[in-house]
Scaffold this motif. Sequence first.
Motif, mmCIF file in Angstrom:
data_model
loop_
_atom_site.group_PDB
_atom_site.id
_atom_site.type_symbol
_atom_site.label_atom_id
_atom_site.label_comp_id
_atom_site.label_asym_id
_atom_site.label_seq_id
_atom_site.Cartn_x
_atom_site.Cartn_y
_atom_site.Cartn_z
ATOM 1 N N ALA A 91 0.714 -1.244 -0.179
ATOM 2 C CA ALA A 91 0.236 0.035 0.067
ATOM 3 C C ALA A 91 0.863 1.246 0.026
ATOM 4 C CB ALA A 91 -1.055 0.014 1.276
ATOM 5 N N PRO A 92 1.711 1.429 -1.093
ATOM 6 C CA PRO A 92 2.795 2.468 -1.070
ATOM 7 C C PRO A 92 1.984 3.896 -0.979
ATOM 8 C CG PRO A 92 2.530 1.471 -3.183
ATOM 9 C CD PRO A 92 1.639 0.727 -2.283
ATOM 10 N N HIS A 93 0.716 3.845 -1.553
ATOM 11 C CA HIS A 93 0.064 5.105 -1.471
ATOM 12 C C HIS A 93 -0.605 5.827 -0.284
ATOM 13 C CE1 HIS A 93 -2.830 1.996 -2.093
ATOM 14 N NE2 HIS A 93 -3.950 2.734 -1.886
ATOM 15 N N LEU A 94 -0.583 4.784 1.020
ATOM 16 C CA LEU A 94 -1.104 5.016 2.209
ATOM 17 C C LEU A 94 -0.444 5.654 3.023
ATOM 18 C CD1 LEU A 94 -3.692 2.159 2.244
ATOM 19 C CD2 LEU A 94 -4.154 4.571 1.320
ATOM 20 N N ASN A 95 1.081 5.872 2.739
ATOM 21 C CA ASN A 95 1.803 6.650 3.693
ATOM 22 C C ASN A 95 1.998 5.473 5.065
ATOM 23 O OD1 ASN A 95 2.092 8.990 2.154
ATOM 24 N ND2 ASN A 95 0.143 9.453 2.911
ATOM 25 N N LEU A 144 3.135 5.255 10.554
ATOM 26 C CA LEU A 144 2.135 6.283 9.772
ATOM 27 C C LEU A 144 2.641 7.460 9.898
ATOM 28 C CD1 LEU A 144 -1.278 5.140 11.339
ATOM 29 C CD2 LEU A 144 -0.104 4.172 9.433
ATOM 30 N N LYS A 145 3.249 7.783 8.508
ATOM 31 C CA LYS A 145 4.020 9.073 8.190
ATOM 32 C C LYS A 145 3.300 9.943 7.283
ATOM 33 C CE LYS A 145 8.530 10.652 7.101
ATOM 34 N NZ LYS A 145 9.835 10.269 6.713
ATOM 35 N N VAL A 146 3.298 11.318 7.719
ATOM 36 C CA VAL A 146 2.392 12.510 6.674
ATOM 37 C C VAL A 146 3.303 13.507 6.604
ATOM 38 C CG1 VAL A 146 0.173 11.708 6.895
ATOM 39 C CG2 VAL A 146 1.298 13.158 8.725
ATOM 40 N N GLU A 147 3.812 14.028 5.287
ATOM 41 C CA GLU A 147 4.981 15.059 5.201
ATOM 42 C C GLU A 147 4.436 16.263 4.696
ATOM 43 O OE1 GLU A 147 7.903 13.486 2.703
ATOM 44 O OE2 GLU A 147 8.440 11.806 3.818
ATOM 45 N N ASN A 148 3.185 16.084 3.971
ATOM 46 C CA ASN A 148 2.622 17.505 3.533
ATOM 47 C C ASN A 148 1.147 17.615 3.843
ATOM 48 O OD1 ASN A 148 4.820 17.934 1.614
ATOM 49 N ND2 ASN A 148 4.276 15.944 0.616
ATOM 50 N N PRO A 149 0.618 18.944 4.045
ATOM 51 C CA PRO A 149 -0.519 19.184 4.606
ATOM 52 C C PRO A 149 -1.449 18.572 3.329
ATOM 53 C CG PRO A 149 0.732 21.288 4.334
ATOM 54 C CD PRO A 149 1.565 20.331 3.803
ATOM 55 N N GLY A 150 -2.652 17.832 3.963
ATOM 56 C CA GLY A 150 -3.512 17.169 3.061
ATOM 57 C C GLY A 150 -3.212 15.830 2.900
ATOM 58 N N ASP A 151 -1.853 15.301 3.213
ATOM 59 C CA ASP A 151 -1.569 13.733 3.281
ATOM 60 C C ASP A 151 -2.296 12.918 4.433
ATOM 61 O OD1 ASP A 151 0.155 14.332 1.454
ATOM 62 O OD2 ASP A 151 1.926 13.949 2.539
ATOM 63 N N VAL A 152 -2.654 12.030 3.941
ATOM 64 C CA VAL A 152 -3.302 10.958 4.850
ATOM 65 C C VAL A 152 -2.509 9.619 5.013
ATOM 66 C CG1 VAL A 152 -5.464 9.944 5.515
ATOM 67 C CG2 VAL A 152 -5.645 11.979 4.640
ATOM 68 N N ALA A 153 -2.344 9.181 6.190
ATOM 69 C CA ALA A 153 -1.666 7.891 6.426
ATOM 70 C C ALA A 153 -2.988 6.771 7.237
ATOM 71 C CB ALA A 153 -0.464 7.901 7.483
ATOM 72 N N GLY A 185 -5.166 12.950 14.624
ATOM 73 C CA GLY A 185 -5.877 11.991 14.449
ATOM 74 C C GLY A 185 -5.263 10.821 15.134
ATOM 75 N N GLY A 186 -5.419 9.526 14.458
ATOM 76 C CA GLY A 186 -4.783 8.344 15.271
ATOM 77 C C GLY A 186 -5.854 7.912 16.239
ATOM 78 N N LEU A 187 -7.010 7.905 16.327
ATOM 79 C CA LEU A 187 -8.030 7.636 17.379
ATOM 80 C C LEU A 187 -8.005 5.978 17.467
ATOM 81 C CD1 LEU A 187 -10.169 8.254 19.529
ATOM 82 C CD2 LEU A 187 -11.699 7.670 17.561
ATOM 83 N N ASN A 188 -7.756 5.345 18.821
ATOM 84 C CA ASN A 188 -8.093 3.953 19.066
ATOM 85 C C ASN A 188 -9.358 3.904 19.538
ATOM 86 O OD1 ASN A 188 -4.856 4.631 19.835
ATOM 87 N ND2 ASN A 188 -5.170 2.452 18.680
ATOM 88 N N ALA A 189 -10.079 2.935 18.984
ATOM 89 C CA ALA A 189 -11.385 2.630 19.722
ATOM 90 C C ALA A 189 -11.397 1.151 19.618
ATOM 91 C CB ALA A 189 -12.589 3.065 18.764
ATOM 92 N N ILE A 190 -12.440 0.714 20.904
ATOM 93 C CA ILE A 190 -12.559 -0.791 21.293
ATOM 94 C C ILE A 190 -14.224 -0.969 21.214
ATOM 95 C CG2 ILE A 190 -12.131 -2.498 22.661
ATOM 96 C CD1 ILE A 190 -9.607 -1.540 21.697
ATOM 97 N N LYS A 211 -1.070 15.424 9.213
ATOM 98 C CA LYS A 211 -0.198 16.174 9.431
ATOM 99 C C LYS A 211 -0.510 17.408 10.447
ATOM 100 C CE LYS A 211 3.722 19.013 7.654
ATOM 101 N NZ LYS A 211 3.514 20.084 8.654
ATOM 102 N N GLY A 212 0.094 17.455 11.425
ATOM 103 C CA GLY A 212 -0.234 18.636 12.300
ATOM 104 C C GLY A 212 0.193 20.031 11.850
ATOM 105 N N GLU A 213 0.194 21.002 12.910
ATOM 106 C CA GLU A 213 0.078 22.311 12.373
ATOM 107 C C GLU A 213 1.782 22.910 12.140
ATOM 108 O OE1 GLU A 213 -2.197 24.541 15.185
ATOM 109 O OE2 GLU A 213 -4.040 23.700 14.122
ATOM 110 N N THR A 214 2.757 22.203 12.890
ATOM 111 C CA THR A 214 4.156 22.637 12.818
ATOM 112 C C THR A 214 4.797 22.411 11.630
ATOM 113 O OG1 THR A 214 4.842 20.867 14.087
ATOM 114 C CG2 THR A 214 4.198 22.796 15.344
ATOM 115 N N ASP A 215 6.010 23.044 11.200
ATOM 116 C CA ASP A 215 6.785 22.599 10.088
ATOM 117 C C ASP A 215 7.126 21.080 10.292
ATOM 118 O OD1 ASP A 215 6.190 24.996 9.197
ATOM 119 O OD2 ASP A 215 8.121 25.769 9.685
ATOM 120 N N GLY A 216 7.595 20.632 9.146
ATOM 121 C CA GLY A 216 8.191 19.083 9.092
ATOM 122 C C GLY A 216 7.289 18.027 9.064
ATOM 123 N N PRO A 217 7.522 16.662 8.836
ATOM 124 C CA PRO A 217 6.755 15.676 8.788
ATOM 125 C C PRO A 217 6.081 15.147 10.118
ATOM 126 C CG PRO A 217 9.130 14.876 8.620
ATOM 127 C CD PRO A 217 8.984 16.452 8.700
#
Length: 273
Positions: A48-52, A145-154, A181-186, A233-239
Amino acid sequence: MEVIAVSQLKEAGYEYYHFKDKIDYPGIDDDLAALQHAFDNLPADEYAPHLNRYRRYGRALVMPGTHEVTWLPETWVDGHAYYEYFQGSFNPEYVGEYRRFPALWQCSMENRLLREMIRQDFRETFWTREDALMPFHAGVHFVKLKVENPGDVAVSSPNTLHQDGEPFTFAHLIRRNNISGGLNAISVPRHRGKMPADIPQDDIKQSFYLDKPLESYSVYDPLVTHYVGDVEKGETDGPGERSAILIDYQPTVIADPDQIRSTRGNTDFMIYV
């Protein structure tokens, strides 16, 4: 008469906790830093290379009684080490499909914290007497799960409430940085395949975020479903990243002879081991 406490994992099918409340030792922070470094260079998930999503995997045996951990041999392809992974019908994205993941680095396999995780998690599992006659299989996943740019979703796999097919899974956060994000639910088994937002909220047993290194949770597969939400991605610079170690356990059973495929006489695809 001695009173034996029933764990939340055994009673409710899950537990949310901090690993350091169960295991701590001098040097644990250095070992954690070494594991975090191992996550810096995880290869992309080729399925799944497109899913970061980035990952490595290892397979080990845990001996009942002594809890000795022995890593199984890797598969070598074109000079690269891999381990095979199979979930049968439990992952709807890869039904009946073997996946081959790059093997953990040797230094990670020898990391004391990782070995303590494997042993401590195993101590919390429970089995039939027949299961306990043989070693147990531990599957160890490094997943980022890694996101580098605004709008990226992992995205995790599978991206629904699900069961894994292994009786037990333990998840340990290694690093969370600059993401939302990254919510865990049971939830309960009948909601397998659904999204948490689409079920009655009374059926959500617990929801939480893993924020700090070594925050953890465990699930007993027959009693619950679980879910990890998308990461942005969060609000600060960088991945941004969410890195976690997942460890699953299943028995090495003495199988019904009628179910052993090697006794069916077709030798064309058999190998020497």
